[in-house]
Scaffold this motif. Sequence first.
Motif, PDB file in Angstrom:
ATOM      1  N   ALA A 112       0.828  -1.205   0.000  1.00 36.23           N
ATOM      2  CA  ALA A 112       0.000   0.000   0.000  1.00 36.23           C
ATOM      3  C   ALA A 112       0.863   1.257   0.000  1.00 36.23           C
ATOM      4  CB  ALA A 112      -0.926  -0.006   1.222  1.00 36.23           C
ATOM      5  N   GLN A 113       1.973   1.226   0.750  1.00 35.66           N
ATOM      6  CA  GLN A 113       2.894   2.364   0.769  1.00 35.66           C
ATOM      7  C   GLN A 113       3.637   2.500  -0.560  1.00 35.66           C
ATOM      8  OE1 GLN A 113       4.335   4.921   2.531  1.00 35.66           O
ATOM      9  NE2 GLN A 113       2.696   4.934   4.040  1.00 35.66           N
ATOM     10  N   ILE A 114       4.087   1.382  -1.117  1.00 41.55           N
ATOM     11  CA  ILE A 114       4.843   1.432  -2.377  1.00 41.55           C
ATOM     12  C   ILE A 114       4.018   2.069  -3.491  1.00 41.55           C
ATOM     13  CG2 ILE A 114       5.821   0.013  -4.241  1.00 41.55           C
ATOM     14  CD1 ILE A 114       6.734  -1.976  -2.079  1.00 41.55           C
ATOM     15  N   TYR A 115       2.746   1.688  -3.571  1.00 40.20           N
ATOM     16  CA  TYR A 115       1.917   2.120  -4.697  1.00 40.20           C
ATOM     17  C   TYR A 115       0.903   3.213  -4.328  1.00 40.20           C
ATOM     18  CZ  TYR A 115       3.905  -1.977  -6.966  1.00 40.20           C
ATOM     19  OH  TYR A 115       4.789  -2.885  -7.503  1.00 40.20           O
ATOM     20  N   LYS A 116       1.152   3.914  -3.231  1.00 45.82           N
ATOM     21  CA  LYS A 116       0.231   4.979  -2.842  1.00 45.82           C
ATOM     22  C   LYS A 116       0.337   6.151  -3.813  1.00 45.82           C
ATOM     23  CE  LYS A 116       3.177   7.496   0.486  1.00 45.82           C
ATOM     24  NZ  LYS A 116       3.342   7.833   1.923  1.00 45.82           N
ATOM     25  N   VAL A 117      -0.682   7.006  -3.792  1.00 49.12           N
ATOM     26  CA  VAL A 117      -0.702   8.196  -4.638  1.00 49.12           C
ATOM     27  C   VAL A 117      -1.065   9.404  -3.787  1.00 49.12           C
ATOM     28  CG1 VAL A 117      -1.420   6.844  -6.661  1.00 49.12           C
ATOM     29  CG2 VAL A 117      -3.160   7.965  -5.249  1.00 49.12           C
ATOM     30  N   LYS A 118      -0.769  10.575  -4.327  1.00 42.73           N
ATOM     31  CA  LYS A 118      -1.211  11.811  -3.701  1.00 42.73           C
ATOM     32  C   LYS A 118      -2.378  12.324  -4.539  1.00 42.73           C
ATOM     33  CE  LYS A 118       1.256  15.291  -1.316  1.00 42.73           C
ATOM     34  NZ  LYS A 118       2.369  16.275  -1.311  1.00 42.73           N
ATOM     35  N   GLN A 119      -3.561  12.252  -3.948  1.00 45.68           N
ATOM     36  CA  GLN A 119      -4.786  12.546  -4.689  1.00 45.68           C
ATOM     37  C   GLN A 119      -5.611  13.574  -3.931  1.00 45.68           C
ATOM     38  OE1 GLN A 119      -6.875   8.944  -5.755  1.00 45.68           O
ATOM     39  NE2 GLN A 119      -8.793  10.012  -6.125  1.00 45.68           N
ATOM     40  N   ASP A 120      -5.939  14.670  -4.587  1.00 45.22           N
ATOM     41  CA  ASP A 120      -6.709  15.749  -3.949  1.00 45.22           C
ATOM     42  C   ASP A 120      -6.042  16.222  -2.655  1.00 45.22           C
ATOM     43  OD1 ASP A 120      -8.660  15.560  -5.971  1.00 45.22           O
ATOM     44  OD2 ASP A 120      -9.683  13.954  -4.892  1.00 45.22           O
ATOM     45  N   ARG A 384     -11.337   8.936  -9.498  1.00 48.03           N
ATOM     46  CA  ARG A 384     -10.152   9.739  -9.796  1.00 48.03           C
ATOM     47  C   ARG A 384     -10.376  10.627 -11.021  1.00 48.03           C
ATOM     48  NH1 ARG A 384      -6.087   4.871 -10.265  1.00 48.03           N
ATOM     49  NH2 ARG A 384      -8.045   3.998 -11.030  1.00 48.03           N
ATOM     50  N   GLY A 385     -10.070  11.931 -10.839  1.00 52.40           N
ATOM     51  CA  GLY A 385     -10.226  12.866 -11.950  1.00 52.40           C
ATOM     52  C   GLY A 385     -11.641  13.351 -12.159  1.00 52.40           C
ATOM     53  N   ARG A 386     -12.561  12.875 -11.334  1.00 54.81           N
ATOM     54  CA  ARG A 386     -13.953  13.316 -11.445  1.00 54.81           C
ATOM     55  C   ARG A 386     -14.426  13.848 -10.103  1.00 54.81           C
ATOM     56  NH1 ARG A 386     -13.796   8.345 -13.878  1.00 54.81           N
ATOM     57  NH2 ARG A 386     -14.860   7.322 -12.146  1.00 54.81           N
ATOM     58  N   ASN A 387     -15.526  14.579 -10.121  1.00 52.90           N
ATOM     59  CA  ASN A 387     -16.088  15.131  -8.889  1.00 52.90           C
ATOM     60  C   ASN A 387     -16.627  13.994  -8.024  1.00 52.90           C
ATOM     61  OD1 ASN A 387     -17.712  16.393  -6.907  1.00 52.90           O
ATOM     62  ND2 ASN A 387     -17.978  18.176  -8.232  1.00 52.90           N
ATOM     63  N   SER A 388     -16.117  13.917  -6.792  1.00 50.44           N
ATOM     64  CA  SER A 388     -16.506  12.811  -5.923  1.00 50.44           C
ATOM     65  C   SER A 388     -17.442  13.238  -4.790  1.00 50.44           C
ATOM     66  CB  SER A 388     -15.255  12.156  -5.321  1.00 50.44           C
ATOM     67  OG  SER A 388     -14.551  13.081  -4.510  1.00 50.44           O
TER      68      SER A 388
END
Length: 484
Positions: A112-120, A384-388
């Motif tokens: 989970a740490q290796i493939y995490k992302v920074k999102q919003d 991702r990339g859309r209004n949530s």
Amino acid sequence: MENFVNDIVGILWSSPLIYLCLGVGLVFSIMTRFLQVRHLKDMIKLMFQGKSSDAGVSSFQALAIALSGRVGTGNIAGTATAIAFGGPGAVFWMWTIAFIGAASAFIESTLAQIYKVKQDGEYRGGPAYYIEKGLGWKWYGVLFAISAIFAMSLLMPGIQSNSIALGLENAFGISPFITGIILVAIIGIIIFGGVKRIATVAQYVVPFMAVGYILLSLIIIALNITELPAVFALIFKSAFALDSAFGGIVGAAISWGVKRGIYSNEAGQGTGPHAAAAAEVSHPAKQGLVQAFSVYIDTLLVCSATAFMILFTGMYNVEDPDGNFLRESLPGVEAGPAYTQAAIETVFPSFGAGFVAIALFFFAFTTIMAYYYMAETNIAYLTRGRNSKTPMFVLKVVLLAATFYGAVKTAKLAWALGDIGLGIMVWLNVIAIVLLAKPALVALKDYEEQKKQGLDPVFDPEKLGIKNADYWVEEYKGEENRVS
């Protein structure tokens, strides 16, 4: 309805899944050279390192979020039901799945740490993310995300609220309807406040409730210390069909011990990685080790506390698969928190029912809070990339409705629905981490090598040949630029 639900539970939790979880945990333990023993000192030390940031939380806050999901009804009601349907031997198998499951927890949380992302502006990660980025199977990531949202928001909150309602009704005569309304109000305030509020509540409430519960169990053990050898003997004999009373249900002991052990400590389930990904650390293995230790806290401490209180006092029933009672010390009492309440009452009259009810309240409402965070992370993955905003609002409403519904429904149906949600997630996640273990093992080796050199480990995925760890590539290059 109940028969249909029970049939699905029987399929999901058939022997293949039980032995798959045990086998995978054992293989990972061997492949990591039993890191759960070798790195015990690091696990404890790393818990208190690292600070929160605008994007993430500290290692301890991530641990607290994960523990708020792990330390819940499974520790009180789940341990009781394991004993009720698997006998005292089920406790041994809960310990076993916790010990070897710590390796599974390390693998999934490191991934989970290796493939995490920074999102919003926030760190996001978990099985859906590492399945897509690590295996390249977006369809599988979407399948897990949908399953997790369904389980975390609709199927599993009811177990927690049901146990709270039963405990408060038994102790104080409070109507489940009233309990449901109170729960919805409190949880609503917290989850509408976002992950930072969830982390803040968890880091204070989780240690307080766990320490208080364990201290009470230690008092009861101390008052019955002469019975300790006999209780240990009962657990081990029952686990290996050596006890005359419970030897005939050794299969049930393994099944219920593993099932309730996984429900409690969540190793391999795919829930812990969501919180692990949110931590601000310099190397994925650091949070993997912290999350591995959370399995110990949950099962070897809190679940054992419940088991010892019940077994020391003898306040339990054991039912065989045919519905016959092998032991019936509490006639007419449904398996669950009432066993623990009765156990404490034998030592502290007029205190046990109230204490367990309050403990359940804290244990279970923080678990529902963690369920929301996990479901929210999977909504974020899908949008991702859309209004949530709209999906997130619907998620909050569904979870609060499921919480209220569980409070006023029967315990058997609530547990069965929860077992379905858990079973689906375990099947999907265990298969994924088996296929994707290599990057986590490489990260562990890298961590160990840097520690031998006296360094504070920093993660560079390109150097290790790990692809699609985009956040870490950017972070490592940014760190190099800051140093130069």
